[in-house]
Design a protein around this motif. Structure first.
Motif, PDB file in Angstrom:
ATOM      1  N   CYS A  53       0.823  -1.190   0.109  1.00 12.92           N
ATOM      2  CA  CYS A  53       0.251  -0.030   0.072  1.00 12.92           C
ATOM      3  C   CYS A  53       0.926   1.140   0.007  1.00 12.92           C
ATOM      4  CB  CYS A  53      -0.791   0.070   1.175  1.00 12.92           C
ATOM      5  SG  CYS A  53      -2.230   1.318   1.230  1.00 12.92           S
ATOM      6  N   ASN A  54       1.216   1.812  -1.023  1.00 12.91           N
ATOM      7  CA  ASN A  54       2.245   2.606  -1.315  1.00 12.91           C
ATOM      8  C   ASN A  54       1.811   4.122  -0.938  1.00 12.91           C
ATOM      9  OD1 ASN A  54       3.616   4.886  -3.189  1.00 12.91           O
ATOM     10  ND2 ASN A  54       4.972   3.423  -2.766  1.00 12.91           N
ATOM     11  N   TYR A  55       2.349   4.639   0.140  1.00 13.89           N
ATOM     12  CA  TYR A  55       1.879   5.855   0.625  1.00 13.89           C
ATOM     13  C   TYR A  55       1.918   7.054  -0.224  1.00 13.89           C
ATOM     14  CZ  TYR A  55       2.182  10.112   3.546  1.00 13.89           C
ATOM     15  OH  TYR A  55       1.949  11.412   4.284  1.00 13.89           O
ATOM     16  N   GLY A 178       9.537  -0.299   2.894  1.00 14.81           N
ATOM     17  CA  GLY A 178       8.253   0.127   2.109  1.00 14.81           C
ATOM     18  C   GLY A 178       7.510   1.272   2.781  1.00 14.81           C
ATOM     19  N   TRP A 179       7.902   1.881   3.590  1.00 14.06           N
ATOM     20  CA  TRP A 179       7.463   3.058   4.057  1.00 14.06           C
ATOM     21  C   TRP A 179       8.105   4.214   3.209  1.00 14.06           C
ATOM     22  CZ3 TRP A 179       8.810   3.152  10.158  1.00 14.06           C
ATOM     23  CH2 TRP A 179       8.245   1.938  10.767  1.00 14.06           C
ATOM     24  N   ASN A 180       7.210   5.308   3.603  1.00 10.17           N
ATOM     25  CA  ASN A 180       7.527   6.752   2.730  1.00 10.17           C
ATOM     26  C   ASN A 180       8.635   7.131   4.032  1.00 10.17           C
ATOM     27  OD1 ASN A 180       7.188   8.546   0.764  1.00 10.17           O
ATOM     28  ND2 ASN A 180       6.763   9.915   2.484  1.00 10.17           N
ATOM     29  N   ALA A 181       9.610   8.142   3.493  1.00  8.19           N
ATOM     30  CA  ALA A 181      10.650   9.020   4.487  1.00  8.19           C
ATOM     31  C   ALA A 181      11.198   9.743   3.508  1.00  8.19           C
ATOM     32  CB  ALA A 181      11.513   7.780   4.947  1.00  8.19           C
ATOM     33  N   CYS A 182      12.298  10.413   4.140  1.00  9.44           N
ATOM     34  CA  CYS A 182      13.268  11.184   3.324  1.00  9.44           C
ATOM     35  C   CYS A 182      12.577  12.828   3.339  1.00  9.44           C
ATOM     36  CB  CYS A 182      13.731  11.155   1.985  1.00  9.44           C
ATOM     37  SG  CYS A 182      14.555   9.605   1.901  1.00  9.44           S
ATOM     38  N   ASN A 183      12.056  13.384   4.575  1.00  4.40           N
ATOM     39  CA  ASN A 183      11.565  14.475   4.700  1.00  4.40           C
ATOM     40  C   ASN A 183      12.381  15.455   4.455  1.00  4.40           C
ATOM     41  OD1 ASN A 183       8.855  13.817   5.588  1.00  4.40           O
ATOM     42  ND2 ASN A 183       9.873  13.129   7.639  1.00  4.40           N
ATOM     43  N   CYS A 184      11.761  16.540   3.387  1.00  3.44           N
ATOM     44  CA  CYS A 184      12.813  17.527   2.700  1.00  3.44           C
ATOM     45  C   CYS A 184      12.438  18.779   3.562  1.00  3.44           C
ATOM     46  CB  CYS A 184      12.500  17.630   1.070  1.00  3.44           C
ATOM     47  SG  CYS A 184      13.616  18.619   0.355  1.00  3.44           S
ATOM     48  N   HIS A 222       7.615   4.705  -5.995  1.00  2.00           N
ATOM     49  CA  HIS A 222       7.222   5.941  -5.569  1.00  2.00           C
ATOM     50  C   HIS A 222       7.317   6.301  -4.291  1.00  2.00           C
ATOM     51  CE1 HIS A 222       4.032   5.799  -9.180  1.00  2.00           C
ATOM     52  NE2 HIS A 222       5.208   5.839  -9.728  1.00  2.00           N
ATOM     53  N   THR A 223       7.939   7.663  -4.058  1.00  5.40           N
ATOM     54  CA  THR A 223       7.983   8.380  -2.792  1.00  5.40           C
ATOM     55  C   THR A 223       7.529   9.609  -2.916  1.00  5.40           C
ATOM     56  OG1 THR A 223      10.312   9.040  -3.300  1.00  5.40           O
ATOM     57  CG2 THR A 223      10.133   6.724  -2.356  1.00  5.40           C
ATOM     58  N   ALA A 224       7.459  10.269  -1.691  1.00  2.02           N
ATOM     59  CA  ALA A 224       6.585  11.539  -1.616  1.00  2.02           C
ATOM     60  C   ALA A 224       7.350  12.101  -0.346  1.00  2.02           C
ATOM     61  CB  ALA A 224       5.276  11.198  -1.670  1.00  2.02           C
ATOM     62  N   PRO A 225       8.286  12.533  -0.328  1.00  2.53           N
ATOM     63  CA  PRO A 225       8.919  13.273   0.871  1.00  2.53           C
ATOM     64  C   PRO A 225       7.983  14.669   1.313  1.00  2.53           C
ATOM     65  CG  PRO A 225      10.755  12.882  -0.857  1.00  2.53           C
ATOM     66  CD  PRO A 225       9.299  12.449  -1.383  1.00  2.53           C
ATOM     67  N   HIS A 226       7.781  14.565   2.755  1.00  4.27           N
ATOM     68  CA  HIS A 226       7.026  15.767   3.280  1.00  4.27           C
ATOM     69  C   HIS A 226       7.927  17.001   3.149  1.00  4.27           C
ATOM     70  CE1 HIS A 226       3.573  13.939   5.466  1.00  4.27           C
ATOM     71  NE2 HIS A 226       3.980  13.051   4.509  1.00  4.27           N
ATOM     72  N   VAL A 227       7.196  18.027   2.512  1.00  4.07           N
ATOM     73  CA  VAL A 227       7.878  19.334   2.503  1.00  4.07           C
ATOM     74  C   VAL A 227       7.212  20.053   3.766  1.00  4.07           C
ATOM     75  CG1 VAL A 227       8.367  21.537   1.158  1.00  4.07           C
ATOM     76  CG2 VAL A 227       8.433  19.371   0.032  1.00  4.07           C
ATOM     77  N   THR A 228       7.817  20.300   4.973  1.00  4.29           N
ATOM     78  CA  THR A 228       7.097  20.523   6.185  1.00  4.29           C
ATOM     79  C   THR A 228       7.365  22.115   6.463  1.00  4.29           C
ATOM     80  OG1 THR A 228       7.392  18.236   6.604  1.00  4.29           O
ATOM     81  CG2 THR A 228       6.685  19.892   8.432  1.00  4.29           C
ATOM     82  N   GLN A 258       7.818  13.822  -6.120  1.00  2.00           N
ATOM     83  CA  GLN A 258       6.552  13.786  -5.901  1.00  2.00           C
ATOM     84  C   GLN A 258       6.691  14.492  -4.348  1.00  2.00           C
ATOM     85  OE1 GLN A 258       3.841  10.711  -5.732  1.00  2.00           O
ATOM     86  NE2 GLN A 258       2.435  11.381  -3.967  1.00  2.00           N
ATOM     87  N   PHE A 259       6.131  15.646  -4.004  1.00  2.00           N
ATOM     88  CA  PHE A 259       5.932  16.107  -2.648  1.00  2.00           C
ATOM     89  C   PHE A 259       4.897  16.081  -1.980  1.00  2.00           C
ATOM     90  CE2 PHE A 259       8.944  19.389  -5.034  1.00  2.00           C
ATOM     91  CZ  PHE A 259      10.160  18.955  -4.399  1.00  2.00           C
ATOM     92  N   THR A 260       4.839  15.967  -0.664  1.00  2.00           N
ATOM     93  CA  THR A 260       3.686  15.993   0.068  1.00  2.00           C
ATOM     94  C   THR A 260       3.901  17.260   1.018  1.00  2.00           C
ATOM     95  OG1 THR A 260       3.833  13.665   0.306  1.00  2.00           O
ATOM     96  CG2 THR A 260       2.361  14.844   2.026  1.00  2.00           C
ATOM     97  N   TYR A 261       3.318  18.376   0.603  1.00  2.00           N
ATOM     98  CA  TYR A 261       3.309  19.563   1.085  1.00  2.00           C
ATOM     99  C   TYR A 261       2.480  19.298   2.577  1.00  2.00           C
ATOM    100  CZ  TYR A 261       4.429  21.992  -3.105  1.00  2.00           C
ATOM    101  OH  TYR A 261       5.012  22.662  -4.167  1.00  2.00           O
TER     102      TYR A 261
END
Length: 498
Positions: A53-55, A178-184, A222-228, A258-261
């Protein structure tokens, strides 16, 4: 590419430098790093876990299809407690099919004190009364097997929040599982969690994490680092937008697709909606101007308000509900949830299940009701905010000859990237903020921010409207009182102000 203490620029790490950093700085931080020494084998073996289940895919689907993911938070000392607790929430609340997890690590892991994290894990496992000795999941102390077991046991996508200066080794294990990570988020980290960390060094760390996420993406995962921009809770919307925009430039330069704001809420509908919209619009516009990639998928999350919360559980639950409503009403894809247990400790399974049930019901009651982005209030907030952010962006880029990393560094030095309260000593901390009579954040004193007069006048007008309504002058006492605007419990039968 710069080494620690050297001048750093916004350029992609080549493979030679990436693997030098990985082998000399990251994996040797703790003995479990040996489990993932072979990068190609690690990436390849992670595919089956990312496929569960890809984040990143779940977050992008929320943006594309118009539904809302709910993102509860959880972190316990052992894999057994993690699987049992998160499984309970998935089965006892309407989290699925539109839900994702935010897993936080323990404080020792966040500070890269892996020896003490291992001690806490061992003492927890040896405890006869079930007492937990850590306030989060010790992913590095465990190594690769445990987080992969957690991934296989759960239905929802998982992302990891390992805050503070250096999350590189934690991110390695998270992505390998298999987790998402690498917050930017270099500016987010120094403003929120550091005292003396040089911004140059934090940017180097984040450049590695962003390149790590991009390498998984280049391998088809696919990964989606959080841009926090959670920051400290006492920050202007302009700073929050500026922080997210600069951080997308760093991720884009490293190949992130891909970014997760992640917006730290101010709890004002129009401001929060405008902050996210201005961020996304200017990030895209300036990436195009700067020659950075624009073919990047985006989605948005919001983090609950980080200022002072009420000491009473009833009022705290009202805050939890308000944060969810504000997120959905403002058009943000995924609200990150708090639960009432966090008043005294880390989230329990029962508390988080309760938070999910409340949030899902609020989503149901809101239906398709969203903020009117054609209305005068929203349009004015967005216009003023965009003018502010664009002005500061241009000034920072001008003095750095267009290099966004040097623009960030020089912007902080000049006091153009600044806030009111932070533990980070390099910040000028000359900004002074208050709430207006609608609880929107306004500049009482912008410090050294190079704001256009139109922005200054607008904020002053809004504050003077509040002062007139309350029958008192704008003063430092009002500023101090506003620090507790959300934690102050209304006295029965009395006004909050004279």
């Amino acid at each position: 590419m710069a080494r620690k203490g050297e001048r750093v620029y916004n350029v992609m790490l080549d493979d030679e430098e990436f693997f030098r950093i990985r082998n000399e700085e990251v994996l040797p931080q703790w003995k479990t790093g040996k489990q993932i020494e072979n990068f190609e084998e690690t990436v390849e073996s992670s595919r089956e876990y990312h496929a569960i289940c890809n984040y990143a895919d779940m977050q992008y689907a929320a943006r594309e299809h118009g539904h809302h993911n709910l993102q509860p938070q959880f972190g316990q000392a052992t894999k057994e407690l993690m699987i049992e607790g998160m499984g309970y929430v998935e089965s006892e609340s309407p989290l699925m099919p539109h839900g994702v997890w935010n897993i936080f690590t323990d404080s020792y892991t966040r500070k890269c004190n892996f020896e003490m994290s291992e001690v806490g894990l061992r003492r927890t496992l040896e405890s006869k009364d079930g007492k937990t000795m850590l306030n989060g999941f010790p992913i590095v102390a465990y190594g690769l097997e445990a987080p992969r077991e957690i991934r296989k046991a759960l239905k929802a996508g998982i992302t990891m929040n390992s805050t503070d200066e250096d999350g590189r080794l934690s991110s390695e294990f998270a992505l390998a599982s298999g987790w998402n990570a690498c917050n930017c988020r270099p500016l987010q980290e120094v403003f929120s969690h550091d005292k003396n960390q040089p911004l140059e060094d934090e940017i180097r760390i984040v450049q590695y994490e962003a390149r790590l996420a991009a390498k998984y993406q280049e391998a088809g995962i696919h990964t989606a680092p959080h841009v926090t921009c959670n920051l400290t809770g006492y920050d202007s919307p302009g700073l929050k937008a500026l922080v997210m925009i600069f951080q997308t430039f760093i991720g884009a330069a490293q190949g992130v697709k891909q970014f997760t704001y992640e917006l730290g809420q101010n709890m004002h509908f129009a401001e929060d909606a405008a902050t996210m919209d201005v961020t996304e619009a200017l990030s895209l516009e300036y990436r195009e101007k700067l020659g950075l990639p624009t073919d990047i998928r985006c989605s948005s999350t919001s983090f609950p308000y980080l200022g002072a919360w009420p000491p009473s559980l009833d009022e705290a639950e009202a805050m939890i509900c308000w944060n969810t409503i504000s997120s959905i009403y403002s058009g943000i894809n995924t609200p990150i949830l708090k639960c009432r247990d966090e008043a005294v400790g880390t989230p329990t399974k029962e508390g988080m299940a309760n938070a999910v049930r409340m949030a899902r019901h609020l989503e149901l009651m809101l239906g398709n009701l969203r903020i009117d982005k054609t209305g005068e209030q929203y349009k004015m907030e967005r216009e003023i905010l965009e003018l502010e952010v664009r002005t500061i962006l241009d000034r920072c880029l001008d003095i750095a000859d267009g290099d966004v990393v040097q623009a960030m560094i020089k912007g902080v030095e000049a006091g153009w990237i600044d806030t009111m309260l932070t533990p980070w000593q390099p910040a000028k901390q000359k900004v002074r903020l208050m709430r207006d009579d609608e609880q929107a954040q306004r500049y009482w004193d912008p410090g050294d921010l190079p704001l256009p007069q139109e922005v200054i006048d607008y904020h002053r007008m809004k504050l003077e409207g509040r002062a007139k309504k309350e029958g008192r002058d704008l003063s430092f006492d009002m500023l101090v009182s506003d620090l507790q605007f959300a934690s102050r419990i209304a006295p029965y039968g009395k006004q909050l102000y004279k």
